[in-house]
Design a protein around this motif. Structure first.
Motif, short mmCIF file in Angstrom:
data_model
loop_
_atom_site.label_atom_id
_atom_site.label_comp_id
_atom_site.label_asym_id
_atom_site.label_seq_id
_atom_site.Cartn_x
_atom_site.Cartn_y
_atom_site.Cartn_z
N ILE A 162 0.70 -1.22 -0.03
CA ILE A 162 0.02 0.06 -0.14
C ILE A 162 0.90 1.41 -0.05
O ILE A 162 0.56 2.16 -0.68
CB ILE A 162 -1.10 0.04 0.95
CG1 ILE A 162 -1.89 -0.98 0.94
CG2 ILE A 162 -1.66 1.41 1.39
CD1 ILE A 162 -2.75 -1.47 2.05
N LEU A 163 2.01 1.27 0.71
CA LEU A 163 2.88 2.52 0.77
C LEU A 163 3.70 2.50 -0.15
O LEU A 163 4.21 3.52 -0.68
CB LEU A 163 3.73 2.45 2.20
CG LEU A 163 2.86 2.64 3.40
CD1 LEU A 163 3.81 2.38 4.69
CD2 LEU A 163 1.95 3.62 3.59
N THR B 274 7.89 -2.83 -2.97
CA THR B 274 6.54 -3.57 -3.35
C THR B 274 6.72 -4.99 -4.07
O THR B 274 5.92 -5.77 -3.84
CB THR B 274 6.01 -2.48 -4.67
OG1 THR B 274 6.03 -1.20 -3.97
CG2 THR B 274 4.35 -2.69 -5.04
N ARG B 275 7.76 -4.96 -5.03
CA ARG B 275 7.92 -6.20 -5.47
C ARG B 275 8.29 -7.32 -4.61
O ARG B 275 7.45 -8.67 -4.70
CB ARG B 275 8.82 -6.15 -6.91
CG ARG B 275 8.27 -5.20 -7.79
CD ARG B 275 9.42 -5.18 -9.16
NE ARG B 275 9.03 -4.04 -9.90
CZ ARG B 275 8.86 -4.36 -11.29
NH1 ARG B 275 8.84 -5.42 -11.43
NH2 ARG B 275 8.32 -3.32 -11.76
N LEU C 152 4.61 -5.94 -12.11
CA LEU C 152 4.20 -4.40 -12.51
C LEU C 152 4.94 -3.37 -11.68
O LEU C 152 5.21 -2.16 -12.07
CB LEU C 152 2.71 -4.01 -12.86
CG LEU C 152 2.04 -4.82 -13.65
CD1 LEU C 152 0.59 -4.54 -13.75
CD2 LEU C 152 2.23 -4.52 -15.06
N GLY C 153 5.29 -3.66 -10.45
CA GLY C 153 5.78 -2.79 -9.38
C GLY C 153 4.71 -1.75 -8.91
O GLY C 153 3.52 -1.71 -9.25
N PRO D 25 14.10 4.31 -7.02
CA PRO D 25 13.66 3.14 -7.60
C PRO D 25 14.23 1.89 -7.08
O PRO D 25 13.64 0.95 -6.97
CB PRO D 25 14.38 3.37 -8.95
CG PRO D 25 14.80 4.67 -9.08
CD PRO D 25 14.96 5.29 -7.95
N ALA D 26 15.30 2.23 -6.16
CA ALA D 26 15.85 0.93 -5.27
C ALA D 26 14.72 0.36 -4.48
O ALA D 26 14.78 -0.98 -4.01
CB ALA D 26 17.07 1.28 -4.85
N TRP D 27 14.03 1.61 -3.89
CA TRP D 27 13.11 0.97 -2.78
C TRP D 27 11.80 0.64 -3.42
O TRP D 27 10.88 0.13 -2.81
CB TRP D 27 12.63 2.39 -1.90
CG TRP D 27 14.02 2.46 -0.89
CD1 TRP D 27 14.94 3.24 -1.01
CD2 TRP D 27 14.47 1.39 0.19
NE1 TRP D 27 15.98 3.10 0.19
CE2 TRP D 27 15.54 2.10 0.89
CE3 TRP D 27 13.44 0.58 0.87
CZ2 TRP D 27 15.92 1.25 2.03
CZ3 TRP D 27 13.95 0.15 2.09
CH2 TRP D 27 15.27 0.44 2.75
N LYS D 28 11.58 0.97 -4.57
CA LYS D 28 10.31 0.51 -5.23
C LYS D 28 10.17 -1.05 -5.56
O LYS D 28 9.20 -1.68 -5.60
CB LYS D 28 9.96 1.29 -6.76
CG LYS D 28 9.57 2.65 -6.47
CD LYS D 28 9.15 3.13 -7.64
CE LYS D 28 8.79 4.76 -7.36
NZ LYS D 28 8.35 5.30 -8.56
#
Length: 99
Positions: free
Chosen positions: A30-31, A35-36, A85-86, A96-99
């Motif tokens: 959610i945050l 995510t992946r 999808l991320g 982007p490293a934390w996504k």
């Protein structure tokens, strides 16, 4: 949950995985943080839930005529979609490293 695990012959401490898979991973999704990996943890949790309680219901219908494991499959497929999808542009983090 620990009682169910012990009844299946598994150690009770695995119940902490339920906390990670059903509480922490969805919050991270959610945050939009990690995510992946969080989505893959959630998908794994749905597979374990199906193996523990849904194997006998795989080809059955419930009281209203729906597939008995329909919600498990929806959460599993949804978690896989998020894993592929991320986080997208609505993530809380911009790195982007934390996504």
């Amino acid at each position: 949950i620990a009682g169910m695990l012990v009844a299946k012959g598994l150690p009770g401490f695995i119940a902490y995985g339920v906390l990670v898979g059903e509480v922490i991973a969805p919050i991270l999704i959610i945050l939009g943080i990690l995510t992946r990996p969080a989505a893959l943890v959630l998908a794994f949790t749905m597979v374990v839930a199906w193996l523990m309680v849904g194997t006998g219901k795989t080809f059955a219908l419930d009281a209203v005529g729906a597939w008995a494991i329909e919600s498990l499959v929806y959460f599993f497929v949804g978690a896989l979609a998020v894993a592929f999808l991320g986080a997208g542009r609505y993530a809380m983090v911009r790195d982007p490293a934390w996504k």
